[in-house]
Write a protein that holds these residues in place. Structure first.
Motif, PDB file in Angstrom:
ATOM      1  N   TYR A 149       9.714  -3.296  -1.932  1.00 37.56           N
ATOM      2  CA  TYR A 149      10.075  -2.277  -1.399  1.00 37.56           C
ATOM      3  C   TYR A 149       8.952  -1.471  -0.927  1.00 37.56           C
ATOM      4  CZ  TYR A 149      12.460   2.237  -0.796  1.00 37.56           C
ATOM      5  OH  TYR A 149      12.931   3.323  -0.333  1.00 37.56           O
ATOM      6  N   TYR A 150       8.713  -1.076   0.352  1.00 38.67           N
ATOM      7  CA  TYR A 150       7.931  -0.414   1.074  1.00 38.67           C
ATOM      8  C   TYR A 150       8.047   1.004   1.110  1.00 38.67           C
ATOM      9  CZ  TYR A 150       5.875  -5.134   2.747  1.00 38.67           C
ATOM     10  OH  TYR A 150       5.657  -6.186   2.719  1.00 38.67           O
ATOM     11  N   GLY A 151       9.513   1.365   1.315  1.00 37.49           N
ATOM     12  CA  GLY A 151       9.698   2.808   1.378  1.00 37.49           C
ATOM     13  C   GLY A 151       9.508   3.032   2.965  1.00 37.49           C
TER      14      GLY A 151
ATOM     15  N   THR B 152       3.375   2.183   4.033  1.00 36.42           N
ATOM     16  CA  THR B 152       2.676   1.014   3.581  1.00 36.42           C
ATOM     17  C   THR B 152       1.049   0.921   3.980  1.00 36.42           C
ATOM     18  OG1 THR B 152       2.539  -1.173   3.134  1.00 36.42           O
ATOM     19  CG2 THR B 152       3.235  -0.641   5.207  1.00 36.42           C
TER      20      THR B 152
ATOM     21  N   CYS C  93       2.768   0.662  -1.504  1.00 39.90           N
ATOM     22  CA  CYS C  93       3.862  -0.067  -1.671  1.00 39.90           C
ATOM     23  C   CYS C  93       4.389   0.246  -2.943  1.00 39.90           C
ATOM     24  CB  CYS C  93       3.279  -1.652  -1.402  1.00 39.90           C
ATOM     25  SG  CYS C  93       2.484  -1.930   0.219  1.00 39.90           S
ATOM     26  N   GLN C  94       5.528   0.480  -2.973  1.00 42.82           N
ATOM     27  CA  GLN C  94       6.340   0.576  -4.420  1.00 42.82           C
ATOM     28  C   GLN C  94       6.692  -0.368  -5.174  1.00 42.82           C
ATOM     29  OE1 GLN C  94       6.976   2.281  -1.429  1.00 42.82           O
ATOM     30  NE2 GLN C  94       7.731   4.265  -1.586  1.00 42.82           N
TER      31      GLN C  94
ATOM     32  N   ASN D 230       3.617  -2.572  -8.599  1.00 46.21           N
ATOM     33  CA  ASN D 230       4.262  -1.219  -8.191  1.00 46.21           C
ATOM     34  C   ASN D 230       3.242  -0.289  -7.903  1.00 46.21           C
ATOM     35  OD1 ASN D 230       7.142  -1.301 -10.828  1.00 46.21           O
ATOM     36  ND2 ASN D 230       6.503  -2.632  -9.010  1.00 46.21           N
ATOM     37  N   ASN D 231       3.674   0.602  -6.996  1.00 42.71           N
ATOM     38  CA  ASN D 231       2.759   1.724  -6.551  1.00 42.71           C
ATOM     39  C   ASN D 231       1.468   1.010  -6.130  1.00 42.71           C
ATOM     40  OD1 ASN D 231       2.264   4.319  -5.603  1.00 42.71           O
ATOM     41  ND2 ASN D 231       1.450   4.784  -7.516  1.00 42.71           N
TER      42      ASN D 231
END
Length: 300
Positions: A239-241, A244, A247-248, A271-272
């Protein structure tokens, strides 16, 4: 050679061999690597021996709660196969995708292929969920099992306490991407149970491993730095949201089949990440290569 020298050589040789095979050496390397990367990283390795040798384990931040993203589809598949086996789910049953489902703004190779309402068996939807990471197909399986909480209940009944499916994909924007979570230890427990046939066995196990080995999702994470031809059964999660970096979630979990017949179970959650997606994938590949090289030497 004096006896005392011979004994000393034997003792020092034993210490050297033990140090070489001690997972704490790998753990220290992993710790240094994780501390040097700007992200929340959790990693766990477990060697499942083909010869019955004692298990070996190493990990960093392995009890941390991590955003699972599509890696949750692997324990979902295990839960669905168990539910089918005990009569709670019929994978031969047919489910229908209507126009509303087709119009969802989510990743669905099946909807792109069909382009109009269609029907498939639950087994075909499960294949699409695991093999192609199809979100609409995933929700079909979640619905068939009675919802996300029901999926988690099956996982808990199987003894998997650190993997939770808290939302279907259609509700993820409402419930948050963190609703589906796992720890590296928890995901490794699921993977070990696939590797040793305690979660699924026989034809179901062969089917699941084939889905994971042949998945077309990125080969730049677990497989990225491994020798050519290494067989890896894995499930990615991403999941990039909107931007980037950060990057979550850039994750990969799976089973690496070693040359000597051992299986190396590994889960890497990042994560993050404050690095780009490609840099983060390369970092995952480096961590996995550390584990692979260590356990390959142990096997010699």
């Amino acid at each position: 050679m004096p006896m005392i020298i011979a004994l000393l050589l034997i003792c020092f040789g034993t210490v050297t061999a033990s140090a070489t095979h001690n997972p704490s050496a790998l753990q220290k390397r992993l710790q240094r690597a994780v501390e040097g990367f700007p992200a929340h990283v959790a990693v766990a390795f477990d060697r499942v021996s083909a010869s019955g040798a004692p298990p070996l384990h190493a990990g960093v931040n392995q009890s941390d709660t991590m955003i699972a993203m599509s890696t949750i589809k692997l324990p979902l598949a295990v839960a669905a196969l168990r539910a089918h086996n005990v009569g709670l789910l019929n994978l031969s049953a047919v489910a229908h995708i209507d126009s509303a489902e087709l119009e969802r703004d989510t990743y669905s190779p099946l909807c792109e292929i069909y382009g109009a309402p269609f029907s498939l068996t639950l087994r075909e939807f499960l294949s699409a969920a695991v093999h192609r990471s199809d979100n609409v197909a995933t929700d079909v399986i979640v619905d068939g099992m009675g919802g996300a909480n029901a999926v988690t209940a099956v996982l808990r009944n199987m003894g998997f306490t650190d993997v939770t499916m808290g939302t279907a994909y259609r509700d993820m924007h409402k419930n948050g991407i963190g609703a589906n979570w796992a720890t590296a230890l928890g995901m490794n427990a699921v993977l070990r149970a696939i590797a040793d046939s305690s979660a699924v066995n026989g034809a179901a196990r062969r089917w699941l491993i084939d889905q994971l080995v042949t998945t077309p999702t990125t080969a730049k994470r677990l497989k990225g730095a491994l020798p050519d031809g290494t067989v890896v059964a894995h499930k990615t999660g991403t999941y990039y949201g909107n931007t980037t970096p950060p990057c979550q979630a850039i994750n990969d979990v799976g089973i690496i089949f070693m040359p000597n017949g051992d299986m190396l179970v590994c889960s890497v959650f990042v994560n993050n990440s404050q690095r780009s997606a490609s840099e983060t994938e390369a970092f995952i590949a480096r961590l996995v290569k550390m584990g692979y090289d260590f356990f390959r030497k142990v096997a010699r």
